[in-house]
Design a protein around this motif. Structure first.
Motif, mmCIF file in Angstrom:
data_model
loop_
_atom_site.group_PDB
_atom_site.id
_atom_site.type_symbol
_atom_site.label_atom_id
_atom_site.label_comp_id
_atom_site.label_asym_id
_atom_site.label_seq_id
_atom_site.Cartn_x
_atom_site.Cartn_y
_atom_site.Cartn_z
ATOM 1 N N HIS A 144 30.706 38.307 34.379
ATOM 2 C CA HIS A 144 31.244 39.589 34.833
ATOM 3 C C HIS A 144 30.804 39.880 36.267
ATOM 4 O O HIS A 144 31.611 40.299 37.106
ATOM 5 C CB HIS A 144 30.747 40.688 33.881
ATOM 6 N N LEU B 120 30.145 52.006 36.077
ATOM 7 C CA LEU B 120 30.351 50.712 36.707
ATOM 8 C C LEU B 120 29.389 50.670 37.886
ATOM 9 O O LEU B 120 29.463 51.479 38.799
ATOM 10 C CB LEU B 120 31.804 50.564 37.170
ATOM 11 N N ARG C 225 29.070 46.902 33.870
ATOM 12 C CA ARG C 225 29.234 48.187 33.195
ATOM 13 C C ARG C 225 27.959 48.463 32.412
ATOM 14 O O ARG C 225 27.555 47.671 31.575
ATOM 15 C CB ARG C 225 30.440 48.133 32.261
ATOM 16 N N GLY D 132 38.486 41.850 32.761
ATOM 17 C CA GLY D 132 39.835 42.297 33.100
ATOM 18 C C GLY D 132 39.853 43.791 33.362
ATOM 19 O O GLY D 132 40.466 44.283 34.314
ATOM 20 N N LEU D 133 39.129 44.499 32.514
ATOM 21 C CA LEU D 133 39.068 45.951 32.623
ATOM 22 C C LEU D 133 38.458 46.383 33.954
ATOM 23 O O LEU D 133 38.955 47.283 34.628
ATOM 24 C CB LEU D 133 38.197 46.459 31.465
ATOM 25 N N THR D 134 37.365 45.711 34.317
ATOM 26 C CA THR D 134 36.702 46.051 35.580
ATOM 27 C C THR D 134 37.604 45.703 36.760
ATOM 28 O O THR D 134 37.706 46.450 37.730
ATOM 29 C CB THR D 134 35.362 45.310 35.695
ATOM 30 N N LEU D 135 38.256 44.543 36.662
ATOM 31 C CA LEU D 135 39.117 44.132 37.778
ATOM 32 C C LEU D 135 40.278 45.105 37.976
ATOM 33 O O LEU D 135 40.831 45.211 39.065
ATOM 34 C CB LEU D 135 39.617 42.700 37.563
ATOM 35 N N ALA E 43 32.503 37.555 38.777
ATOM 36 C CA ALA E 43 33.916 37.883 39.018
ATOM 37 C C ALA E 43 34.106 39.216 39.714
ATOM 38 O O ALA E 43 35.072 39.400 40.461
ATOM 39 C CB ALA E 43 34.683 37.883 37.694
ATOM 40 N N THR E 44 33.207 40.170 39.492
ATOM 41 C CA THR E 44 33.473 41.532 39.971
ATOM 42 C C THR E 44 32.374 42.108 40.865
ATOM 43 O O THR E 44 32.561 43.154 41.471
ATOM 44 C CB THR E 44 33.620 42.502 38.773
ATOM 45 N N CYS F 201 30.071 43.624 39.830
ATOM 46 C CA CYS F 201 29.713 44.875 39.175
ATOM 47 C C CYS F 201 29.294 44.603 37.736
ATOM 48 O O CYS F 201 29.541 43.520 37.204
ATOM 49 C CB CYS F 201 30.912 45.827 39.130
ATOM 50 N N ARG G 105 39.594 32.849 37.788
ATOM 51 C CA ARG G 105 38.981 33.896 38.589
ATOM 52 C C ARG G 105 38.032 33.282 39.608
ATOM 53 O O ARG G 105 37.519 32.196 39.413
ATOM 54 C CB ARG G 105 38.217 34.869 37.683
ATOM 55 N N VAL H 47 32.128 53.539 39.825
ATOM 56 C CA VAL H 47 33.039 54.424 39.098
ATOM 57 C C VAL H 47 32.260 55.071 37.962
ATOM 58 O O VAL H 47 31.498 54.399 37.267
ATOM 59 C CB VAL H 47 34.219 53.651 38.469
ATOM 60 N N GLU I 282 39.922 48.049 38.225
ATOM 61 C CA GLU I 282 39.412 49.105 39.106
ATOM 62 C C GLU I 282 39.092 48.547 40.494
ATOM 63 O O GLU I 282 38.288 49.118 41.233
ATOM 64 C CB GLU I 282 38.172 49.749 38.483
ATOM 65 N N GLU I 283 39.733 47.459 40.806
ATOM 66 C CA GLU I 283 39.526 46.744 42.063
ATOM 67 C C GLU I 283 39.517 47.653 43.292
ATOM 68 O O GLU I 283 38.678 47.517 44.180
ATOM 69 C CB GLU I 283 40.635 45.676 42.161
ATOM 70 N N ARG J 214 33.453 36.833 43.397
ATOM 71 C CA ARG J 214 33.860 37.876 44.334
ATOM 72 C C ARG J 214 33.055 37.859 45.641
ATOM 73 O O ARG J 214 33.620 37.931 46.719
ATOM 74 C CB ARG J 214 33.724 39.246 43.667
#
Ligand code: SF4
Lengths: 468, 197
Positions: A151, A24, A159, B178-181, A154-155, A157, A49, A16, B183-184, A52
């Motif tokens: 981070h 991101l 930033r 939380g912010l990134t999630l 969990a994602t 990704c 969490r 993104v 944009e899941e 991922r």
């Protein structure tokens, strides 16, 4: 305008791009170790969490592990706890793990490439600043903190604000006795320890192209010591040759297909960098650090500099402090500095080629009586290979200790540390005050230079070494 | 994460360049598995003499600076290791604001992740602040993040800039993950077309 190698990988990984936020970025490979991960896993648990993409995360233990008597329980209770934490976390979250007694265990930056996880074009992160090592394969690889580890877990990704680019071009042919380690020490000596802050370095030029993968990793490894966000080298035949047949690389036809893709990861001829530094390989020599950061370097033929000769007042002050800490006098020839310890190891110089180079120097000689010397292979695979080639015997016959794989005396979290006032020639990457143990005095050098110093008891110019 | 808005605090002047994270917190203290309790080891090697007693020469041991909350230091602060234990130790000790002419990249990121504010100012201004605070240990600064202004009770008023997103996160105390999630769907979308060998 064309794109740099960095731009290409970056653009391919932007998930993104909002105008009011940093990008991101998707992460292809996440490496973790015991020191910077426990709080991240706790964070996941606290917030309910999950990881991922557990299959994109690889874990090992390296910083804390003892390098001998592995069959015994770890004596240091807190080190043991940290390792047990990781043992538990990888199980709970389903992560591939090269644990303490696994055949693939080793320093995280040694095993990533060795196992073939590190590949061109990937984004790679690890809670460790020397993640820049993996850039040697044409990957975008950088160190992150523990919150960012959480981070990524969990994602998948991160930033990130887009860094700037810097080309470090090393033209010409490396003179005899000058190694990859000397290239990077020379670069840092020239641009300073903050010379590349905010930038991703791409190393180019004939001298870089001529390096083996091991050498390229040594160079990229220390990008962080110049303040760089990452270091990278475009992949070529040398890269593919190294990767071919590695356990976690594509195989057969898929490998050929992968090469087709990897071949695009190079800077376009008309790409522009934000900064360019050009170095002539012929101007380089074997280097030795004399101070308390990796930018404080001198050629082996030089003397300890006089800080009064430095340009800025702040540099003069820092230089004086460094000499005081290092217990050195300005004007002392580098070759007159006597040593107590020699450490061959760390993610900078503990790969098979490094050990071969060091063994070649010490073969048939005895370690000086005043020196205590050790070799710590970067991984168990490296150790195994070295033993097959008989390098362990060469080292042991010379009087070196031959240890198990880990970070060891690079940072002294395990029992391998310098005592206050002990002076060490080390193939690692940081000569900060107390880095190898409180009060320890560290000089950074190449494996060849460390090996010769162990025999001689002082630094020697490897170019004059009699094995030649 | 705790919100950061405005702070007024005493300055601790640390007039050194390239303060690395091995100095901020030495490796032997990285074995804890918590995020807390690192403040007691902040600048451990500089705080102690070889025999373990406090080093009277080191400014952190100068009682006149007790309670300082703003650390002002030389360029390239936080270089070296990526250990987040460094900002944890600073924060735990009480320094939530750090001012320097430049920061190492990973350290600066780590600060933001912990609701701490690393501020870049010109060397000349830093020199002035260090001079004032060295003369007067009670010297304090007011840092207003919202308006981006640092001031003292005398003549100093200086603007600083900070990435607008980072500023927003600090002011709101936002949880990055939380912010990134949130944009899941974008991440899923990306994953569906992104092949990793
Ligand atoms: S060998 Fe040294 S620099 Fe490399 S990961 Fe281990 S501690 Fe860090």
């Amino acid at each position: 305008m064309g794109k740099t190698l960095f731009d290409k990988i970056w653009d391919e990984h932007v998930v993104v791009q909002d105008i009011d936020k940093p990008s991101l970025l998707y992460i292809d490979l996440h490496l973790i170790h015991e020191v910077t991960s426990p709080q991240a896993f706790d964070g996941l648990r606290d917030t309910n969490r999950k990881v991922r993409r557990p299959e994109l995360t690889i874990a090992t233990v390296d910083h804390n592990v003892p390098t001998k008597d592995r069959h015994l329980p770890i004596a240091d209770q807190i080190s043991r706890t940290q390792i047990e934490y990781l043992d538990r976390n990888v199980k709970e979250f389903g992560i591939t793990y090269y644990g303490m007694n696994s055949a693939g265990q080793g320093i995280v930056h040694v095993i990533g490439p060795e196992q073939g996880y590190t590949q061109p074009g990937k984004t790679i992160v690890c809670g460790d600043s020397h993640t820049s090592t993996h850039g040697a394969f044409g990957a975008l690889a950088f160190g992150i903190g523990t919150s960012e580890v959480e981070h990524v877990l969990a994602t998948q990704c991160l930033r990130q604000s887009k860094p700037k680019t810097m080309e470090v071009r090393v033209d010409g042919t490396l003179p005899f006795g000058v190694t990859a380690k000397d290239i990077i020490l020379g670069v840092i000596g020239q641009i300073g320890v903050d010379g590349a802050v905010g930038h991703v370095i791409e190393y180019t030029g004939e001298a870089i192209r001529s390096l083996s993968m091991e050498g390229r990793m040594t160079v990229c490894n220390m990008s962080i010591e110049a303040g760089g966000r990452a270091g990278m080298i475009a992949p070529d035949e040398t890269t593919y040759e190294y990767l071919k047949g590695r356990p976690h690389c594509p195989k057969g036809r898929n490998f050929d297909k992968a090469i087709e893709k990897w071949d695009q990861y190079k800077s376009d001829p008309d790409a522009e960098y934000d900064k360019v530094v050009i170095i002539n390989a012929e101007d380089l020599a074997p280097f030795v650090t004399w101070g308390t950061n990796p930018g404080m370097v001198a050629k082996i033929t030089d003397s300890v500099p006089n800080p009064d000769s430095f340009e800025l007042e702040s540099q003069q002050l820092a230089g004086q402090k460094a000499l005081e800490y290092m217990q050195l006098n300005a004007g002392t020839p580098i070759t007159d500095i006597p040593l107590d310890r020699v450490f061959i190891g760390s993610c900078t110089n503990s790969r098979i080629e490094d050990l071969r180079a060091a063994a070649e120097v010490v073969k048939g000689y005895k370690v000086s009586e005043t020196v205590n010397a050790m070799v710590v292979p970067g991984s168990f695979k490296v150790k195994e290979k070295a033993e097959k080639e008989g390098l362990d015997r060469i080292f042991k016959e010379s009087g070196f200790e031959w240890r198990d794989a880990g970070c060891s005396m690079c940072l002294g979290m395990n029992p391998d540390i310098l005592s206050p006032g002990e002076r060490c020639a080390s193939t690692s990457n940081r000569n900060f005050e107390g880095r190898q143990g409180p009060g320890g005095l560290t000089h950074l050098v190449s494996p060849q230079m460390a090996a010769a110093a162990a025999i001689q008891g002082t630094f020697v110019d490897i170019r004059d070494w009699s094995f030649r | 994460m705790e919100k950061y808005n405005k702070t007024n605090g005493k300055v601790l002047p640390l007039d050194r360049a390239n303060v690395d994270t091995d100095q901020i917190i030495p490796a032997k203290y990285l074995k804890r598995v918590e995020r807390t309790g690192f403040g007691q080891y902040l600048f451990d090697a500089w705080r102690k003499l070889p025999d373990g007693t406090p080093n009277p020469e080191f400014i952190l041991n100068d009682d006149r600076y007790n309670g300082a909350t703003i650390l002002v230091a030389g360029p390239n602060f936080g270089s070296g290791s990526s250990r987040e234990h460094a900002p944890w130790a600073l924060n735990d000790y009480g320094f939530r604001t750090i001012i320097a002419p430049s920061f190492a990249d990973i350290f600066r990121n780590n600060c933001f992740q912990n609701g701490m504010l690393p501020i870049v100012l010109d060397q000349a201004i830093i020199d002035k602040i260090i001079e004032k605070s060295s003369k007067n240990p009670d010297y304090s600064l007011t840092v207003d993040l919202e308006s981006g202004v640092i001031s003292d009770s005398e003549e100093l008023t200086i603007e600083f800039t900070i990435d607008s997103f980072k500023k927003h996160c600090l002011l709101e105390g936002l949880d990055d993950i939380g912010l990134t999630l949130s944009e899941e769907s974008m991440i899923k979308n990306f994953e569906s077309r992104h092949v990793i060998s």
